[in-house]
Design a protein around this motif. Structure first.
Motif, PDB file in Angstrom:
ATOM      1  N   ASP A  86     -18.306  82.248   8.342  1.00  0.00           N
ATOM      2  CA  ASP A  86     -19.471  81.391   8.183  1.00  0.00           C
ATOM      3  C   ASP A  86     -19.466  80.657   6.847  1.00  0.00           C
ATOM      4  OD1 ASP A  86     -22.428  80.924   9.294  1.00  0.00           O
ATOM      5  OD2 ASP A  86     -22.565  81.265   7.143  1.00  0.00           O
ATOM      6  N   LYS A  87     -19.070  81.329   5.783  1.00  0.00           N
ATOM      7  CA  LYS A  87     -19.120  80.728   4.447  1.00  0.00           C
ATOM      8  C   LYS A  87     -18.206  79.511   4.347  1.00  0.00           C
ATOM      9  CE  LYS A  87     -18.326  81.677  -0.449  1.00  0.00           C
ATOM     10  NZ  LYS A  87     -17.909  82.694  -1.460  1.00  0.00           N
ATOM     11  N   ASN A  88     -16.943  79.670   4.754  1.00  0.00           N
ATOM     12  CA  ASN A  88     -16.003  78.553   4.645  1.00  0.00           C
ATOM     13  C   ASN A  88     -16.397  77.397   5.558  1.00  0.00           C
ATOM     14  OD1 ASN A  88     -13.638  78.934   2.786  1.00  0.00           O
ATOM     15  ND2 ASN A  88     -13.522  80.882   3.866  1.00  0.00           N
ATOM     16  N   ILE A  89     -16.887  77.702   6.744  1.00  0.00           N
ATOM     17  CA  ILE A  89     -17.310  76.655   7.670  1.00  0.00           C
ATOM     18  C   ILE A  89     -18.432  75.838   7.046  1.00  0.00           C
ATOM     19  CG2 ILE A  89     -18.371  76.173   9.904  1.00  0.00           C
ATOM     20  CD1 ILE A  89     -17.006  78.799  10.899  1.00  0.00           C
ATOM     21  N   ARG A  90     -19.424  76.512   6.514  1.00  0.00           N
ATOM     22  CA  ARG A  90     -20.574  75.811   5.941  1.00  0.00           C
ATOM     23  C   ARG A  90     -20.184  75.024   4.693  1.00  0.00           C
ATOM     24  NH1 ARG A  90     -24.961  76.976   8.590  1.00  0.00           N
ATOM     25  NH2 ARG A  90     -24.971  78.834   9.907  1.00  0.00           N
ATOM     26  N   LEU A  91     -19.345  75.606   3.851  1.00  0.00           N
ATOM     27  CA  LEU A  91     -18.908  74.895   2.650  1.00  0.00           C
ATOM     28  C   LEU A  91     -18.135  73.627   3.015  1.00  0.00           C
ATOM     29  CD1 LEU A  91     -17.755  77.819   0.307  1.00  0.00           C
ATOM     30  CD2 LEU A  91     -19.730  76.302  -0.006  1.00  0.00           C
ATOM     31  N   ALA A  92     -17.303  73.711   4.050  1.00  0.00           N
ATOM     32  CA  ALA A  92     -16.527  72.548   4.489  1.00  0.00           C
ATOM     33  C   ALA A  92     -17.436  71.451   5.016  1.00  0.00           C
ATOM     34  CB  ALA A  92     -15.516  72.962   5.549  1.00  0.00           C
ATOM     35  N   ILE A  93     -18.409  71.833   5.840  1.00  0.00           N
ATOM     36  CA  ILE A  93     -19.347  70.856   6.401  1.00  0.00           C
ATOM     37  C   ILE A  93     -20.181  70.221   5.286  1.00  0.00           C
ATOM     38  CG2 ILE A  93     -21.328  70.529   7.919  1.00  0.00           C
ATOM     39  CD1 ILE A  93     -18.700  71.006   9.404  1.00  0.00           C
ATOM     40  N   GLN A  94     -20.640  71.038   4.362  1.00  0.00           N
ATOM     41  CA  GLN A  94     -21.434  70.526   3.250  1.00  0.00           C
ATOM     42  C   GLN A  94     -20.622  69.587   2.364  1.00  0.00           C
ATOM     43  OE1 GLN A  94     -22.923  74.051   1.320  1.00  0.00           O
ATOM     44  NE2 GLN A  94     -24.290  74.574   3.025  1.00  0.00           N
ATOM     45  N   ALA A  95     -19.321  69.845   2.261  1.00  0.00           N
ATOM     46  CA  ALA A  95     -18.447  68.986   1.453  1.00  0.00           C
ATOM     47  C   ALA A  95     -18.223  67.634   2.111  1.00  0.00           C
ATOM     48  CB  ALA A  95     -17.106  69.683   1.223  1.00  0.00           C
ATOM     49  N   GLY A  96     -18.461  67.557   3.421  1.00  0.00           N
ATOM     50  CA  GLY A  96     -18.315  66.279   4.102  1.00  0.00           C
ATOM     51  C   GLY A  96     -17.371  66.269   5.284  1.00  0.00           C
ATOM     52  N   ALA A  97     -16.772  67.414   5.604  1.00  0.00           N
ATOM     53  CA  ALA A  97     -15.875  67.469   6.771  1.00  0.00           C
ATOM     54  C   ALA A  97     -16.688  67.271   8.047  1.00  0.00           C
ATOM     55  CB  ALA A  97     -15.154  68.812   6.820  1.00  0.00           C
ATOM     56  N   ALA A  98     -16.147  66.493   8.978  1.00  0.00           N
ATOM     57  CA  ALA A  98     -16.847  66.232  10.241  1.00  0.00           C
ATOM     58  C   ALA A  98     -16.198  66.969  11.408  1.00  0.00           C
ATOM     59  CB  ALA A  98     -16.887  64.736  10.533  1.00  0.00           C
ATOM     60  N   GLY A  99     -15.140  67.734  11.111  1.00  0.00           N
ATOM     61  CA  GLY A  99     -14.472  68.505  12.143  1.00  0.00           C
ATOM     62  C   GLY A  99     -13.930  69.792  11.553  1.00  0.00           C
ATOM     63  N   TYR A 100     -13.846  70.846  12.379  1.00  0.00           N
ATOM     64  CA  TYR A 100     -13.364  72.141  11.893  1.00  0.00           C
ATOM     65  C   TYR A 100     -12.652  72.848  13.040  1.00  0.00           C
ATOM     66  CZ  TYR A 100     -13.503  76.250   8.787  1.00  0.00           C
ATOM     67  OH  TYR A 100     -13.172  77.291   7.951  1.00  0.00           O
ATOM     68  N   LEU A 101     -11.333  72.981  12.916  1.00  0.00           N
ATOM     69  CA  LEU A 101     -10.526  73.625  13.947  1.00  0.00           C
ATOM     70  C   LEU A 101      -9.767  74.808  13.367  1.00  0.00           C
ATOM     71  CD1 LEU A 101      -8.979  70.459  15.653  1.00  0.00           C
ATOM     72  CD2 LEU A 101     -11.002  71.735  16.374  1.00  0.00           C
ATOM     73  N   ILE A 102      -9.506  75.794  14.224  1.00  0.00           N
ATOM     74  CA  ILE A 102      -8.770  76.994  13.827  1.00  0.00           C
ATOM     75  C   ILE A 102      -7.308  76.840  14.242  1.00  0.00           C
ATOM     76  CG2 ILE A 102      -8.653  79.511  14.009  1.00  0.00           C
ATOM     77  CD1 ILE A 102     -11.218  78.425  12.723  1.00  0.00           C
ATOM     78  N   LYS A 103      -6.392  77.194  13.354  1.00  0.00           N
ATOM     79  CA  LYS A 103      -4.958  77.010  13.619  1.00  0.00           C
ATOM     80  C   LYS A 103      -4.464  77.820  14.812  1.00  0.00           C
ATOM     81  CE  LYS A 103      -3.475  75.855   8.919  1.00  0.00           C
ATOM     82  NZ  LYS A 103      -2.723  76.319   7.726  1.00  0.00           N
ATOM     83  N   SER A 104      -5.118  78.923  15.093  1.00  0.00           N
ATOM     84  CA  SER A 104      -4.645  79.791  16.174  1.00  0.00           C
ATOM     85  C   SER A 104      -4.934  79.215  17.554  1.00  0.00           C
ATOM     86  CB  SER A 104      -5.292  81.174  16.062  1.00  0.00           C
ATOM     87  OG  SER A 104      -6.702  81.074  16.133  1.00  0.00           O
ATOM     88  N   THR A 105      -5.765  78.173  17.621  1.00  0.00           N
ATOM     89  CA  THR A 105      -6.080  77.583  18.921  1.00  0.00           C
ATOM     90  C   THR A 105      -5.027  76.547  19.307  1.00  0.00           C
ATOM     91  OG1 THR A 105      -7.458  75.882  17.901  1.00  0.00           O
ATOM     92  CG2 THR A 105      -8.548  77.903  18.591  1.00  0.00           C
ATOM     93  N   ASP A 106      -5.050  76.164  20.560  1.00  0.00           N
ATOM     94  CA  ASP A 106      -4.100  75.185  21.070  1.00  0.00           C
ATOM     95  C   ASP A 106      -4.354  73.826  20.426  1.00  0.00           C
ATOM     96  OD1 ASP A 106      -2.295  73.746  22.528  1.00  0.00           O
ATOM     97  OD2 ASP A 106      -3.523  73.667  24.343  1.00  0.00           O
ATOM     98  N   VAL A 107      -3.345  73.263  19.779  1.00  0.00           N
ATOM     99  CA  VAL A 107      -3.512  71.965  19.127  1.00  0.00           C
ATOM    100  C   VAL A 107      -2.807  70.855  19.903  1.00  0.00           C
ATOM    101  CG1 VAL A 107      -3.819  72.927  16.822  1.00  0.00           C
ATOM    102  CG2 VAL A 107      -1.514  72.392  17.618  1.00  0.00           C
ATOM    103  N   SER A 108      -2.456  71.121  21.156  1.00  0.00           N
ATOM    104  CA  SER A 108      -1.749  70.122  21.952  1.00  0.00           C
ATOM    105  C   SER A 108      -2.599  68.880  22.184  1.00  0.00           C
ATOM    106  CB  SER A 108      -1.306  70.716  23.287  1.00  0.00           C
ATOM    107  OG  SER A 108      -2.428  71.139  24.037  1.00  0.00           O
ATOM    108  N   ASN A 109      -3.926  69.057  22.177  1.00  0.00           N
ATOM    109  CA  ASN A 109      -4.800  67.897  22.355  1.00  0.00           C
ATOM    110  C   ASN A 109      -5.396  67.444  21.020  1.00  0.00           C
ATOM    111  OD1 ASN A 109      -6.418  70.117  22.039  1.00  0.00           O
ATOM    112  ND2 ASN A 109      -7.954  69.483  23.547  1.00  0.00           N
ATOM    113  N   MET A 110      -4.653  67.690  19.935  1.00  0.00           N
ATOM    114  CA  MET A 110      -5.103  67.300  18.603  1.00  0.00           C
ATOM    115  C   MET A 110      -5.431  65.816  18.520  1.00  0.00           C
ATOM    116  SD  MET A 110      -5.731  68.120  15.448  1.00  0.00           S
ATOM    117  CE  MET A 110      -4.973  69.732  15.238  1.00  0.00           C
TER     118      MET A 110
END
Length: 201
Positions: A86-110
């Motif tokens: 939760d902490k990293n997600i919120r800090l990223a969003i607050q910093a201005g990121a508009a997307g947040y993906l986890i590396k372990s998920t399928d990135v074929s549709n990146m």
């Protein structure tokens, strides 16, 4: 669209470059191994999208995102990381990121996700949504009118202003004005924070 890949793992940078270069509308203009390198690369290449890791030496992805958004407010930043707390997600969003993906998920549709990001949609991994969603209900949401609540719901589902207007049979101008009222009522900065706030409650 021009894309900058930022990750301290050279293999990940190489793999993502190969994956995205297959798309006819995408060009990987470069890679960077930390946030400081990424900022310098942005000044030279002026990318449309930055695909950003979080944990990196010298300058991490959250710090880099914050500085980038101050210098280039229109830049689209997509976090791609192993961290789903939760902490990293919120800090990223607050910093201005508009997307947040986890590396372990399928990135074929990146590529599809990056296109959605550029249109103004908030792109969140399913695991990220699960982390942010809770059964609690915010008292502030009771301040919203039924129409404002409808718009919040559609924003949280990733609809653009035009799609919301078409869905609710209103003008885009009305959507924009209503969003401004909603953000003011809930003391939020932008539609990304609104989507997170609404989903959490």
């Amino acid at each position: 669209m021009k894309i900058l890949i930022v990750d301290d793992d050279r293999l990940i940078c190489k793999s993502l470059r190969v994956l995205l270069q297959r798309e006819s509308d995408m060009e990987v203009t470069g890679t960077a191994l930390n946030g400081a390198e990424a900022i310098n690369a942005c000044r030279k290449e002026l990318p449309d999208i930055v695909l950003m890791d979080i944990q990196m030496p010298i300058m991490n992805g959250i710090q880099a995102t914050r500085e980038m958004k101050l210098e280039w407010p229109g830049l689209h930043v997509m976090m791609l990381t192993t961290f789903k707390d939760d902490k990293n997600i919120r800090l990223a969003i607050q910093a201005g990121a508009a997307g947040y993906l986890i590396k372990s998920t399928d990135v074929s549709n990146m590529a599809q996700k990056l296109r959605a990001l550029v249109t103004g949609s908030t792109v969140l991994d399913a695991e990220v949504l699960k982390e942010l969603t809770s059964p609690s209900r915010g008292k502030e949401l009771k301040l919203l009118t039924p129409r404002e609540t409808d718009i919040c719901t559609l924003v949280a589902e990733g609809f653009s202003n035009r799609e919301i207007a078409e869905h609710l049979f209103i003008s885009e101008g009305t959507v924009r004005n209503t969003l401004s009222v909603i953000l003011d009522k809930l003391h939020l900065r932008d539609r990304t924070q609104l989507a997170i706030y609404y989903l959490k409650r």
